[in-house]
Design a protein around this motif. Structure first.
Motif, mmCIF file in Angstrom:
data_model
loop_
_atom_site.group_PDB
_atom_site.id
_atom_site.type_symbol
_atom_site.label_atom_id
_atom_site.label_comp_id
_atom_site.label_asym_id
_atom_site.label_seq_id
_atom_site.Cartn_x
_atom_site.Cartn_y
_atom_site.Cartn_z
ATOM 1 N N LEU A 143 40.935 32.035 38.241
ATOM 2 C CA LEU A 143 41.938 32.746 37.469
ATOM 3 C C LEU A 143 41.367 33.522 36.593
ATOM 4 O O LEU A 143 42.077 34.521 35.835
ATOM 5 C CB LEU A 143 43.202 31.736 36.937
ATOM 6 N N GLY A 144 40.488 33.087 35.547
ATOM 7 C CA GLY A 144 39.920 33.723 34.378
ATOM 8 C C GLY A 144 39.400 35.322 34.865
ATOM 9 O O GLY A 144 39.090 36.222 33.968
ATOM 10 N N ASP A 145 38.906 35.239 36.061
ATOM 11 C CA ASP A 145 38.475 36.654 36.660
ATOM 12 C C ASP A 145 39.480 37.571 36.781
ATOM 13 O O ASP A 145 39.185 38.729 36.967
ATOM 14 C CB ASP A 145 37.610 36.489 37.870
ATOM 15 N N LEU A 146 40.694 37.399 36.470
ATOM 16 C CA LEU A 146 41.654 38.320 36.809
ATOM 17 C C LEU A 146 41.839 39.431 35.577
ATOM 18 O O LEU A 146 42.309 40.289 35.843
ATOM 19 C CB LEU A 146 43.155 37.544 36.660
ATOM 20 N N ARG A 147 41.200 39.061 34.701
ATOM 21 C CA ARG A 147 40.895 39.962 33.146
ATOM 22 C C ARG A 147 40.646 41.554 33.771
ATOM 23 O O ARG A 147 39.641 41.576 34.460
ATOM 24 C CB ARG A 147 40.316 39.556 32.274
ATOM 25 N N LEU A 167 49.184 34.371 35.117
ATOM 26 C CA LEU A 167 48.507 34.732 33.911
ATOM 27 C C LEU A 167 48.670 34.124 32.879
ATOM 28 O O LEU A 167 47.823 33.903 32.022
ATOM 29 C CB LEU A 167 49.199 36.265 33.737
ATOM 30 N N GLN A 168 49.818 33.486 32.752
ATOM 31 C CA GLN A 168 50.093 32.448 31.755
ATOM 32 C C GLN A 168 49.212 31.408 31.790
ATOM 33 O O GLN A 168 48.478 30.837 30.750
ATOM 34 C CB GLN A 168 51.512 31.900 31.784
ATOM 35 N N LYS A 169 49.029 30.871 32.874
ATOM 36 C CA LYS A 169 47.797 29.731 33.314
ATOM 37 C C LYS A 169 46.628 30.127 32.746
ATOM 38 O O LYS A 169 45.749 29.296 32.290
ATOM 39 C CB LYS A 169 48.005 29.242 34.781
ATOM 40 N N ALA A 170 46.430 31.521 33.143
ATOM 41 C CA ALA A 170 44.879 31.848 32.737
ATOM 42 C C ALA A 170 44.624 32.306 31.399
ATOM 43 O O ALA A 170 43.601 32.648 30.919
ATOM 44 C CB ALA A 170 44.731 33.180 33.650
ATOM 45 N N GLY A 171 45.747 32.202 30.605
ATOM 46 C CA GLY A 171 45.547 32.576 29.340
ATOM 47 C C GLY A 171 45.534 34.165 28.851
ATOM 48 O O GLY A 171 45.136 34.549 28.002
ATOM 49 N N LEU A 172 46.255 34.782 30.047
ATOM 50 C CA LEU A 172 46.125 36.236 29.793
ATOM 51 C C LEU A 172 47.649 36.656 29.814
ATOM 52 O O LEU A 172 48.671 36.059 29.971
ATOM 53 C CB LEU A 172 45.680 36.910 31.146
ATOM 54 N N THR A 173 47.829 37.928 29.459
ATOM 55 C CA THR A 173 49.020 38.715 29.163
ATOM 56 C C THR A 173 48.924 39.872 30.369
ATOM 57 O O THR A 173 48.007 40.374 30.894
ATOM 58 C CB THR A 173 49.478 39.225 27.960
ATOM 59 N N LYS A 174 50.290 40.743 30.267
ATOM 60 C CA LYS A 174 50.170 41.913 31.221
ATOM 61 C C LYS A 174 49.273 42.820 30.763
ATOM 62 O O LYS A 174 48.793 43.637 31.492
ATOM 63 C CB LYS A 174 51.646 42.325 31.130
ATOM 64 N N ASP A 175 48.948 42.782 29.320
ATOM 65 C CA ASP A 175 48.299 44.030 28.828
ATOM 66 C C ASP A 175 46.488 43.640 29.334
ATOM 67 O O ASP A 175 45.959 44.578 29.063
ATOM 68 C CB ASP A 175 48.187 43.999 27.147
ATOM 69 N N ASP A 176 46.295 42.418 29.677
ATOM 70 C CA ASP A 176 44.946 42.131 29.969
ATOM 71 C C ASP A 176 44.652 42.628 31.579
ATOM 72 O O ASP A 176 43.510 42.565 32.052
ATOM 73 C CB ASP A 176 44.683 40.727 29.866
ATOM 74 N N VAL A 177 45.787 42.982 32.211
ATOM 75 C CA VAL A 177 45.531 43.371 33.761
ATOM 76 C C VAL A 177 46.192 44.694 33.930
ATOM 77 O O VAL A 177 46.966 45.380 32.997
ATOM 78 C CB VAL A 177 46.210 42.168 34.692
ATOM 79 N N ASP A 224 43.113 29.694 45.219
ATOM 80 C CA ASP A 224 44.277 29.045 45.065
ATOM 81 C C ASP A 224 44.822 29.551 43.576
ATOM 82 O O ASP A 224 43.876 29.673 42.788
ATOM 83 C CB ASP A 224 43.984 27.486 45.147
ATOM 84 N N HIS A 225 46.249 29.527 43.452
ATOM 85 C CA HIS A 225 46.462 29.640 41.930
ATOM 86 C C HIS A 225 46.696 28.150 41.398
ATOM 87 O O HIS A 225 46.840 28.413 40.213
ATOM 88 C CB HIS A 225 47.869 30.554 42.001
ATOM 89 N N GLY A 226 46.908 27.119 42.036
ATOM 90 C CA GLY A 226 47.264 25.905 41.211
ATOM 91 C C GLY A 226 48.769 25.657 40.679
ATOM 92 O O GLY A 226 48.864 24.900 39.832
ATOM 93 N N LEU A 227 49.589 26.366 41.409
ATOM 94 C CA LEU A 227 50.870 26.488 40.595
ATOM 95 C C LEU A 227 51.815 26.090 41.657
ATOM 96 O O LEU A 227 51.708 26.370 42.872
ATOM 97 C CB LEU A 227 51.369 27.410 39.779
#
Length: 349
Positions: A143-147, A167-177, A224-227
């Protein structure tokens, strides 16, 4: 939902026909029922409700239970948030089958709806509805690779909410993608992945299997997203619950729905042949894959956990969309909380 865009267009046309014929708009002379009054248990002759729940319609036919509801249910060949919301607003539908997002967005747009049945999956993390499809040649292993990636996004639908949760689980926001807004119907997402219009898209059902079979050789993959993504609900427009006759019919339908879900789980071979092969036009192998991927249903007589998870979703969506936080408990009609589970127990005796 496995419908094609052509079938969705036909479904919308069906809504228009139902609305033109009176459909769900004709409440008849039934008494007004308070939302905190006990549900009537007898469906009066002449009562009609329109239900958008095609899969359950097939299950009721295959299991020989269709006669239990055929006197008062008219089925419409549509499901999913956008179609049911349109039909509710046209007063052409009483009951719809959706995931967790449509009742939230309906409420935010001023449409009063209530959830009357809920279904989840046992062992949901091992039997998710969706995986994250990764376009050929794109390096996403976690999931961290989604940035920085282009991600398919469908606001107002389950897939869109899942993206925000990921994105929330990955510690990212909409601005990061970079969101690429696309409808999640049919093969839109898998085609967008194959064409590298997007890097990542949540894909579900048999699309997972087909995407990998068709494009895996080119480097396509899934992770997998794990959610939890397993919520499934029946929801109704509130005005139908305020009609005593329709409320009785909706209660009876929820009971039949519960028994039908249990029948699907206990008759996988019949379901594969009758629904996936004959009704949906899939291969037997695809049907078998879908049954195995779905695991077993969990229809509880206690909605407490479901309501809390729904509240978490509401708060995330409100934060990301600027909408007001609403209370998930207000979306549920707790008079129906035990109806499906009790029907399943009664049918097994």
């Amino acid at each position: 939902m496995l419908k094609t865009p052509k079938l969705l267009a036909a479904a919308v046309a069906t809504v228009a026909v139902l609305a033109g014929c009176g459909g769900a708009a004709d409440a008849g002379n039934a008494a007004k029922l308070s939302l905190d009054a006990a549900l009537p248990t007898t469906v009066p002759d002449g009562t009609k409700i329109v239900v958008g729940d095609p899969a359950t319609e097939v299950a009721l036919k295959l299991s020989g239970q269709i006669d239990k509801v055929s006197k008062f249910v008219q089925f419409a060949n549509l499901s999913g948030g956008p179609q049911t919301t349109e039909a509710f607003r046209a007063h052409a539908l009483d009951v719809g089958s959706v995931a967790e997002i449509p009742p939230i967005h309906a409420t935010w747009t001023g449409l009063h709806v209530k959830i009357v049945a809920s279904k989840f999956r046992q062992d949901p993390l091992n039997h998710p509805i969706y995986k994250l499809g990764i376009a050929p040649g794109v390096n996403v292993k976690s999931l961290g690779d989604l940035r920085g990636k282009k991600i398919a996004y469908s606001p107002g639908q389950a897939q869109g909410a899942l993206v925000l949760k990921v994105l929330q689980k990955a510690g990212l926001t909409k601005d990061d993608v970079k969101f690429v807004e696309l409808p999640s119907t049919g093969d839109v997402y898998t085609n967008a992945l194959a064409a590298k219009q997007v890097d990542v898209a949540p894909i579900g059902g048999v699309q997972i299997k087909r995407y990998l079979a068709k494009y895996g050789k080119d480097g396509a993959s899934t992770i997998d997203h794990g959610l939890r993504d397993d919520a499934g609900h029946l929801y109704v427009v509130q005005e139908s619950l305020e009609d005593a006759n329709k409320a009785a019919a909706i209660r009876a339908y929820v009971a039949a729905w519960g028994v039908a879900q249990n029948w699907i789980d206990t008759h996988p071979k019949e379901w594969i042949q009758g629904y996936y092969v004959k009704d949906q036009g899939l291969t037997e192998a695809d049907g078998q894959w879908l049954v195995e991927n779905a695991g077993h249903p969990d229809i509880s007589a206690d909605w407490s956990d479901a309501i809390q998870r729904h509240q978490d979703t509401i708060e995330l969506l409100a934060k990301e969309t600027g909408n007001k936080v609403i209370q998930a408990k207000d979306l549920y009609d707790l008079r129906f909380q035990t109806v499906a589970a009790d029907a399943i127990k009664g049918a097994s005796k």
